[in-house]
Scaffold this active site. Structure first.
Site, PDB file in Angstrom:
ATOM      1  N   GLY A  43      79.178 111.338  49.450  1.00  0.00           N
ATOM      2  CA  GLY A  43      78.566 110.360  48.559  1.00  0.00           C
ATOM      3  C   GLY A  43      77.210 109.907  49.063  1.00  0.00           C
ATOM      4  N   SER A  44      77.047 109.842  50.380  1.00  0.00           N
ATOM      5  CA  SER A  44      75.746 109.487  50.948  1.00  0.00           C
ATOM      6  C   SER A  44      74.694 110.526  50.580  1.00  0.00           C
ATOM      7  CB  SER A  44      75.852 109.361  52.472  1.00  0.00           C
ATOM      8  OG  SER A  44      76.807 108.390  52.832  1.00  0.00           O
ATOM      9  N   SER A  81      81.475 109.214  45.440  1.00  0.00           N
ATOM     10  CA  SER A  81      81.963 109.681  46.734  1.00  0.00           C
ATOM     11  C   SER A  81      83.399 110.170  46.590  1.00  0.00           C
ATOM     12  CB  SER A  81      81.927 108.559  47.775  1.00  0.00           C
ATOM     13  OG  SER A  81      82.569 108.963  48.975  1.00  0.00           O
ATOM     14  N   ASP A 125      82.544 103.481  44.263  1.00  0.00           N
ATOM     15  CA  ASP A 125      83.759 102.673  44.341  1.00  0.00           C
ATOM     16  C   ASP A 125      84.426 102.461  42.992  1.00  0.00           C
ATOM     17  OD1 ASP A 125      83.222 102.378  46.997  1.00  0.00           O
ATOM     18  OD2 ASP A 125      82.648 100.269  46.908  1.00  0.00           O
ATOM     19  N   ASN A 152      70.560 121.577  52.714  1.00  0.00           N
ATOM     20  CA  ASN A 152      71.798 122.241  52.321  1.00  0.00           C
ATOM     21  C   ASN A 152      72.873 121.174  52.310  1.00  0.00           C
ATOM     22  OD1 ASN A 152      74.051 123.746  51.817  1.00  0.00           O
ATOM     23  ND2 ASN A 152      73.992 124.914  53.721  1.00  0.00           N
ATOM     24  N   HIS A 206      88.255 106.851  48.621  1.00  0.00           N
ATOM     25  CA  HIS A 206      87.832 106.612  47.240  1.00  0.00           C
ATOM     26  C   HIS A 206      88.870 107.065  46.215  1.00  0.00           C
ATOM     27  CE1 HIS A 206      83.879 104.972  48.182  1.00  0.00           C
ATOM     28  NE2 HIS A 206      83.897 105.793  49.216  1.00  0.00           N
TER      29      HIS A 206
END
Length: 447
Positions: free
Chosen positions: A82-83, A211, A190, A284, A216
């Protein structure tokens, strides 16, 4: 010869042989979050492993298509976290393909001071300047009024998360963005399954992110996703995720367009292999078919997962309603959240602080978490970053000092909820203020 289907059946049987450990109050940890995995998930992973699906391929593409359709967006791009999804979403808005609308270094992006760092980090990583706003003390989200007041001459975008699954007023904030010519990025990590005014969160912004970390709503182990209805942005995100390549072939494909050696781009000679021409400074950040196989299995259970989260949150809210010294959360008006956690804020006049109640619960094996960073600007990493604050951050500071949350994920049972409620009530009952004795009437001679 070993039969593949027999092996899969054996793996399913193996899953069923795992011991079902009973809940023991005070011994069994009640986690704040976690993956909820069943035999279908184990066999999906095993089948992909048996097929040696070790890189991104057909299953990743199938998951992207299925997830985009489930959320209600045209395109989804699966990522390794998710980041990374947040990094790709913000970076895509700096692409030359957007022309004069693109974000440039020094442009401002409005966001919350109270939240998770990776909503904010891509703003800084792209040379943009965050504008921090406060949150509403009941919903833990920014409001349209706070966003409107933060808009300045250099403000070009808004990037906000739906806190703990509770939607921010996204329709109204999307309208503000449209009126001011700003981009909107929804961090939906979330809140998968949440709805605002009858519409799924993650479908209001120019881009949204998800995420698939085990905490999650769905998990692929590690993983994330960027979603958009904008085909230009979808292609930019794909290029940035796939090393910055100009080519749109999937890994392992060689000449889908039929013109692999017919391009002349940049300063390269005519006919240079299109698979190795780069139009963006990329990374990547792909996920694998192993992760996608688990994601497809999990996606089939999303409605059940969301129902369990709503059930657990609703029980906590109903059974702690009216409790002394703790302020309980409220869903944003017009929303139907698929909750990530249940937040509680210790009142300023309480005879205890967050440290006291959190340690009491942790000793009882009830996991707690702070509301992510609390106030990012109070952390060492952000003490000297370029930024602007709109208004004050009173509630963000209060959250940093007084707010915590407990879990509602599908692995939590009614028996566990009963224990959490009983523990919170026991703690508060043991910390009630002693009543102030009534003053004695003055003696006759002192009247």
């Amino acid at each position: 010869m070993i039969d593949r289907e027999d092996l899969i059946r054996t793996i399913r049987e193996f899953h069923g042989q795992q011991p079902d450990r009973p809940f023991v109050p005070g011994v069994t940890e009640i986690q704040s979050s976690g993956a909820h995995l069943d035999p279908d998930d184990r066999t999906a992973l095993a089948a992909a492993a048996l097929d040696m699906r070790i890189a991104a391929g057909a299953l990743a593409h199938r998951f992207e298509t299925s997830f985009a359709r489930r959320i209600g967006m045209r395109k989804a791009r699966l990522t390794n976290s998710g980041s990374s999804a947040n990094l790709l979403a913000i970076t895509a808005l700096t692409a030359p393909e957007l022309g004069e609308a693109r974000l440039r270094p020094g442009d401002e992006v409005i966001t919350c001071a109270a939240g998770f760092p990776t909503t904010v980090n891509p703003i800084l990583q792209n040379g943009l300047e965050p504008v921090f706003v406060d949150i509403d003390e009941r919903t833990y989200n920014a409001t349209p009024e706070l966003i409107e007041a933060a808009v300045g001459p250099r403000t070009r975008a808004v990037a906000l998360a739906h806190t703990l699954g509770n939607p921010f007023p996204v329709a109204e904030i999307a309208e503000i963005c449209s009126r001011h010519g700003m981009f909107l990025i929804e961090d939906n990590c979330d809140a998968v399954g949440s709805r605002y005014r009858g519409r799924a969160t993650g479908t209001f912004g120019d881009l949204s992110t998800v995420s698939f970390y085990p905490a999650h709503h769905l998990t692929t182990g590690e993983g994330g996703c960027v979603l958009t209805d904008n085909l230009v942005l979808a292609r930019v995100v794909k290029s940035l995720r796939d090393w910055g390549r100009d080519c749109w072939c999937e890994p392992g494909e060689s000449n889908r367009c039929g013109g692999r050696f017919g391009f002349e781009l940049g300063g390269l000679p005519y006919g240079y292999d299109h698979k190795y021409i780069y139009s963006h400074i990329g990374y990547n950040l792909k996920a694998t078919d192993l992760q996608a196989a688990l994601g497809l299995s999990q996606l089939a259970k999303l409605d059940d997962f969301c129902a369990a989260r709503r059930h657990n949150w609703g029980r906590l809210r109903a059974e702690l309603d009216g409790i002394d010294h703790l302020r309980l959360p409220e869903p944003t008006p017009g929303s139907d959240p698929s909750w990530f956690g249940f937040a509680m804020t210790v009142a300023p006049d309480a005879p205890f602080d967050r440290f006291d109640i959190v340690n009491f619960l942790e000793r009882r094996r009830i996991a707690t978490r702070g509301l992510f960073a609390g106030n990012l600007l109070r952390h060492p990493a952000y003490s000297a970053v370029p930024h602007r604050v709109s208004g004050d951050l009173t509630v963000s500071d209060r959250v940093a000092d007084r707010t915590f949350w407990v879990g509602v994920y599908p692995g939590i049972t009614d028996e566990m909820i009963d224990y959490v409620v009983a523990s919170v009530r026991e703690f508060v009952a043991g910390h009630r203020r002693a009543p102030v004795p009534a003053a004695e009437p003055p003696a006759e001679g002192n009247r």
